[in-house]
Every structure is written in structure tokens, then in C-alpha cells.
Design an enzyme around this catalytic site. Structure first.
Site, PDB file in Angstrom:
ATOM      1  N   HIS A 100      -6.614  -7.249  -5.348  1.00 12.54           N
ATOM      2  CA  HIS A 100      -5.600  -8.270  -5.649  1.00 12.54           C
ATOM      3  C   HIS A 100      -6.054  -8.959  -6.933  1.00 12.54           C
ATOM      4  CE1 HIS A 100      -5.258  -8.567  -1.102  1.00 12.54           C
ATOM      5  NE2 HIS A 100      -3.990  -8.601  -1.384  1.00 12.54           N
ATOM      6  N   ASP A 103      -8.615 -11.675  -6.359  1.00 12.23           N
ATOM      7  CA  ASP A 103      -9.924 -11.253  -5.814  1.00 12.23           C
ATOM      8  C   ASP A 103     -10.927 -11.085  -6.924  1.00 12.23           C
ATOM      9  OD1 ASP A 103      -8.545 -10.621  -3.485  1.00 12.23           O
ATOM     10  OD2 ASP A 103      -8.436  -8.480  -4.002  1.00 12.23           O
ATOM     11  N   GLU A 267      -0.036   0.593   7.181  1.00 10.32           N
ATOM     12  CA  GLU A 267      -1.351   0.184   7.695  1.00 10.32           C
ATOM     13  C   GLU A 267      -1.394   0.451   9.200  1.00 10.32           C
ATOM     14  OE1 GLU A 267      -3.295  -3.186   5.967  1.00 10.32           O
ATOM     15  OE2 GLU A 267      -3.785  -3.989   7.937  1.00 10.32           O
ATOM     16  N   HIS A 270      -0.934  -2.558  11.414  1.00  8.83           N
ATOM     17  CA  HIS A 270       0.378  -3.187  11.308  1.00  8.83           C
ATOM     18  C   HIS A 270       1.365  -2.444  12.209  1.00  8.83           C
ATOM     19  CE1 HIS A 270      -0.582  -4.928   7.030  1.00  8.83           C
ATOM     20  NE2 HIS A 270      -1.428  -5.328   7.969  1.00  8.83           N
ATOM     21  N   ASP A 295      -3.180   2.286   4.592  1.00  4.93           N
ATOM     22  CA  ASP A 295      -4.322   1.392   4.822  1.00  4.93           C
ATOM     23  C   ASP A 295      -4.857   1.788   6.193  1.00  4.93           C
ATOM     24  OD1 ASP A 295      -4.029   0.112   2.440  1.00  4.93           O
ATOM     25  OD2 ASP A 295      -3.592  -1.877   3.267  1.00  4.93           O
ATOM     26  N   ASP A 306      -4.517  -9.083  13.223  1.00  4.92           N
ATOM     27  CA  ASP A 306      -4.990  -8.051  12.307  1.00  4.92           C
ATOM     28  C   ASP A 306      -6.514  -8.134  12.209  1.00  4.92           C
ATOM     29  OD1 ASP A 306      -4.527  -5.976  10.634  1.00  4.92           O
ATOM     30  OD2 ASP A 306      -3.605  -7.138   9.022  1.00  4.92           O
ATOM     31  N   ASP A 308      -8.522  -5.790  11.324  1.00  3.88           N
ATOM     32  CA  ASP A 308      -9.006  -5.038  10.148  1.00  3.88           C
ATOM     33  C   ASP A 308     -10.328  -4.333  10.386  1.00  3.88           C
ATOM     34  OD1 ASP A 308      -6.860  -5.649   8.440  1.00  3.88           O
ATOM     35  OD2 ASP A 308      -7.704  -7.603   7.944  1.00  3.88           O
ATOM     36  N   ASP A 338      -8.703  -1.033   4.098  1.00  4.13           N
ATOM     37  CA  ASP A 338      -8.365  -2.470   4.079  1.00  4.13           C
ATOM     38  C   ASP A 338      -9.062  -3.080   5.306  1.00  4.13           C
ATOM     39  OD1 ASP A 338      -7.258  -4.935   3.831  1.00  4.13           O
ATOM     40  OD2 ASP A 338      -5.173  -4.308   3.990  1.00  4.13           O
TER      41      ASP A 338
HETATM   42  C1  XLS Z   1      -2.719  -7.881   5.253  1.00  2.00           C
HETATM   43  C2  XLS Z   1      -2.504  -6.748   4.364  1.00  2.00           C
HETATM   44  C3  XLS Z   1      -3.101  -6.917   2.973  1.00  2.00           C
HETATM   45  C4  XLS Z   1      -2.507  -5.926   2.018  1.00  2.00           C
HETATM   46  C5  XLS Z   1      -2.722  -6.244   0.571  1.00  2.00           C
HETATM   47  O1  XLS Z   1      -2.543  -7.801   6.471  1.00  2.00           O
HETATM   48  O2  XLS Z   1      -2.981  -5.601   4.994  1.00  2.00           O
HETATM   49  O3  XLS Z   1      -4.488  -6.806   3.036  1.00  2.00           O
HETATM   50  O4  XLS Z   1      -2.982  -4.639   2.251  1.00  2.00           O
HETATM   51  O5  XLS Z   1      -2.151  -7.437   0.202  1.00  2.00           O
HETATM   52 NI    NI Z   2      -3.206  -3.728   4.090  1.00  5.46          NI
HETATM   53 NI    NI Z   3      -3.343  -5.902   7.227  1.00  2.00          NI
END
Ligand code: XLS
Ligand code: NI
Ligand code: NI
Length: 438
Positions: A100, A103, A267, A270, A295, A306, A308, A338
Site C-alpha cells: 500500500h 506502508d 482472498e 474473505h 490473497d 480476518d 490473516d 496477505d
Molecule cells: C483486508 C484486505 C487488504 C487488501 C489490501 O482484509 O485483505 O489487506 O488485500 O488492501
Molecule cells: Ni487481501
Molecule cells: Ni483480508
């Protein structure tokens, strides 16, 4: 030297290796169905979770050693972060990274400063990329962290916020273009609502559609050849996110005439949060012609947010890999991690272990799926299931030669009595499970 220097470059050592810092399965040049593993997987490390997140959560402060972070990031801190990131990337040996805008750059409070700081770090990034051979899978603008975006960016109730979002995306899209990025992502984290009572849904959707059209126009204007990707997510941080899943994104793209120009970045977690299987999202995106990138971070089966996490279950990923293989792999997309460490993973080497495990998991899933494809039994099972459609009746329906009455008359006159046939689901599942042994 950086926080991540205390390790030799990670190599493939095979399944017998006793090292925690070696690949057991991922052998980048190994050919699978005619293509090197590295090209199938196109792995990327994300800048935000790996280098820009100190491990804070809503209950507590950061736990991870990330000396280049602070309340305000100076250019020197941003550069220290960049050095550490590229040290990690080149030792891990993946081809790609993702970032990003905020970042990577020094903190900015005005748009002029934003553009200047982004440019300054972009130049450094360009140098590090040239020196290490690292490539950019995608760039993206963060339109959700700053308080101005509390009500969304493009879907904000305030046009000045829309304009800020436009400025950030212009700068980041152009930077991504100059850095040779292969895609540009928009994740609409706050493009949605917390309550419909104070939300003009139709107007916000129109604004979002307008915004995306402007991005596509600008992409063509500057000659960016990469793919514009939208990343669906159902909620978090909003109660309802407009691009909640692949089907919702497709409807949105159709509505605003963007289905030819925009694809999706799917993702894993998600999909889970949307109550869908990851493989469903991949198959749906392929069916609609909007599949872009992935992702690959997963959720936790008992948590509704999330988390991750790094993937570690290859068998779970095989159905999606079957679709990916059928598609011939990615075009501009790849597998982006991600994913983030757990807060107690304070050893800098944990970040290596996490990515190595994740990449080996992808390699295992790829090999298993390739075995399923090579065996051909599953493909035959599917083909036989639909065989009727290759006959005269099926072909006349598929080609559009018959109208509703024509079909009804045929069925009535022919006294159709369809015969039950097994769907062989258990067999299909076994055909996958038996190959998960890499
Ligand atoms: C958040 C998203 C984010 C995107 C990029 O849940 O996964 O990390 O991948 O903005
Ligand atoms: Ni993402
Ligand atoms: Ni995410």
C-alpha cells in the site's frame, strides 16, 4: 545488515531436510505439467503485515520488533524499512511483493507531501528492485486507515474525501506503473455501511462506479498494461461491504460497464467470511471471466474475523488449484501472502518459517492437483456426468435452436422419463484425497 539478515538464502532441500529454513516441496524450477512451480505460484510477500505491522490489536500494543516503525514515519525510517523488506524478500527468494502507498512511504499530512514522499520511496524501491531482481505483483492505495476515510473513500458522504481518494489512487497507480507492477488492487474496506438509516446506498454505489471508471480511464491514459483488480470482502471493518463476494462484484461491474476492464483479487478468508468456499469464488470468477489474483491467507474456523493466517492445509486448496490448472494458471495474478504472524511470534526468523510453510503448502496443493489432472479419472467422471448434453437434445438446447415450447413439446411427445444416475461425489472426493501425500 537488517533484522532479517541472520539466515542464509532459503533453498530447496527436499522432503528429507531437517532444516526449518529450507523448502521441502517448493522447488522453483521443477516443472509441473510443463511449467516451473515458480510460474504456477507467482508468490508475493505483502509489505503491510510483514514489515509495517508491529503486532498491535484492539486490546494491546505492538509486540513485534520493527524498529523502523513509530507514530510518525520519517524518510529515514521508511528507508530502513525498505532495506529490511528487501533483505527479507531476497533471502526468501520469492519473485514478487505487494504494497500500500502508506506502508512504504514517510508519513504525509497534505496531498503535496503525500506525492513527494511516495515518489521519494518509489525511487529507492526502484533501486532495490533492480539490485535484487524482485518484481511488483501489485500496488494499492490505503483508503481506510486515516480518520478521513471513516465513512469510506469513493463512497464517502463528503466529495472532498472522494477527491482525496482520487489523488491517492492516481499517485499510487502511476507509481505502480513506473515500478512495472503487474496489477493494481482496490480493496473497498470501508466502501459499505454500518447502518442503512444514514446511508444513501444507490448514491454511494453510483459514486463507487464512477470512481472505478475514472481509475480505468486513467490506467489507459498513462498506458498501464497491468490488470485493475477489486478485492471482495463481505464485512470488517464495515457491517456491509458493497463488493461482498465475486458475484456481487460481477453484478456491480456489469451495472457500471466495467466487466471487461476489471477483475477480482480473491482472498481465501474473505470467501470464508462471506459463507462461501474459496474454490467457489475461484470457479465463479473464472465462469464470469473476471478471475485475476489470489490473497492466499486463511481464517480460523472458529473466528468470525480476518485472522490473516498463513495457509497450512494443502488438501483444502486442491479444488481451487484444479480450477487454476484448468485455466492454465494465472495471467497477471499470483498468490499473495496477505498473512500475518501471531503476536507472540517475536523472533525475526518466524517470518521466514511462516512464509516457507505457506509456500510449501501451495507447492503440495499444486502437486496433488497435478496428479489428479494427470490421472484423468476426475475429468472423466465429470465428462460422463454431462454426457447427455453432447447428444442431440442437449445440443439443440445449448445452441438455442429450441424455444421453451419446442422443448416442452419434445419432452411431452417423447414421454421423457429421466433415469437417475450417480453423481459419484464420494468417489470424486477420494480421487482428490488419495493424491494429497506430497
Ligand atoms: C483486508 C484486505 C487488504 C487488501 C489490501 O482484509 O485483505 O489487506 O488485500 O488492501
Ligand atoms: Ni487481501
Ligand atoms: Ni483480508
Amino acid at each position: 545488515m537488517s533484522l532479517f539478515s541472520n539466515i542464509a538464502p532459503v533453498r530447496f532441500e527436499g522432503p528429507e531436510s531437517s532444516s526449518e529454513y529450507a523448502f521441502r516441496v517448493y522447488d522453483k524450477d521443477r516443472k509441473v505439467l510443463g511449467k516451473p512451480m515458480q510460474e504456477w505460484l507467482r508468490c508475493a510477500v505483502c509489505y503491510w503485515h510483514s514489515f509495517n505491522w508491529p503486532g498491535q490489536d484492539i486490546f494491546g500494543a505492538g509486540t513485534l520488533p520493527r524498529p523502523w516503525l513509530g507514530a510518525t514515519i520519517t524518510q529515514a525510517m521508511a528507508e530502513e524499512k525498505l532495506e529490511a523488506a528487501f533483505d527479507f524478500l531476497s533471502r526468501l527468494g520469492v519473485p514478487y511483493f505487494t504494497f500500500h502507498d502508506i506502508d512504504a512511504m514517510a508519513t504525509a499530512t497534505t496531498l503535496k507531501e503525500h506525492d513527494r514522499n511516495l515518489k521519494a520511496i518509489e525511487e529507492r524501491m526502484q533501486q532495490r528492485m533492480a539490485a535484487t531482481g524482485m518484481k511488483l505483483l501489485w500496488g494499492t492505495a490505503n483508503l481506510f486507515s486515516h480518520p478521513r476515510y471513516a465513512g469510506g473513500g469513493p463512497t464517502s458522504a463528503d466529495p472532498q474525501v472522494f477527491a482525496w481518494a482520487a489523488a491517492q489512487v492516481r499517485a499510487c497507480l502511476e507509481a505502480t506503473h513506473r515500478l512495472g507492477g503487474e496489477n493494481y488492487v482496490l480493496w473497498g474496506g470501508r466502501e459499505g455501511y454500518d447502518s442503512l438509516l444514514n446511508t444513501d446506498l444507490k448514491r454511494e454505489l453510483d459514486h463507487y462506479g464512477r470512481f472505478l471508471s475514472l481509475v480505468v480511464e486513467h490506467k489507459h491514459r498513462i498506458g498501464f498494461k497491468g490488470t485493475i483488480l477489486v478485492e471482495p470482502k463481505p464485512f470488517e471493518p464495515t457491517k456491509h461491504q458493497y463488493d461482498r463476494d465475486v458475484a456481487a462484484v460481477y453484478a456491480f461491474l456489469q451495472r457500471y460497464g466495467l466487466a471487461q476492464d476489471v477483475r477480482v483479487n480473491i482472498e481465501v478468508n474473505h470467501a470464508t467470511l462471506a459463507g462461501l468456499d474459496f474454490e467457489h469464488e475461484v470457479a465463479a470468477a473464472l465462469a464470469y471471466g473476471i478471475f485475476g489474483s489470489i490473497d492466499i491467507n486463511r481464517g480460523d474456523p472458529r473466528n468470525g474475523w480476518d485472522t490473516d493466517q498463513f495457509p497450512n492445509n494443502a488438501q483444502e486448496l486442491v479444488p481451487a488449484f484444479l480450477s487454476l490448472i484448468e485455466n492454465g494458471g494465472f495471467s497477471t495474478g499470483g498468490f499473495n501472502f496477505d498473512a500475518k504472524l501471531r503476536r507472540q511470534s517475536v523472533d525475526p526468523l518466524d517470518l521466514y518459517v511462516a512464509h516457507i510453510g505457506g509456500i510449501d503448502t501451495l507447492a503440495r496443493a499444486l502437486l496433488a492437483a497435478a496428479d489428479v489432472v494427470t490421472e484423468r479419472k476426475l475429468a472423466r467422471l465429470k465428462a460422463e456426468r454431462y454426457q447427455g448434453w453432447n447428444g442431440e437434445l442437449g445440443q439443440r438446447i445449448e445452441s438455442g435452436a429450441l424455444d421453451l415450447a419446442g422443448i416442452a413439446d419434445l419432452a411431452t411427445a417423447g414421454d421423457f422419463q429421466p433415469v437417475s444416475r450417480s453423481g459419484h461425489q464420494e468417489l470424486a472426493e477420494s480421487l482428490v484425497a488419495r493424491h494429497c501425500r506430497h
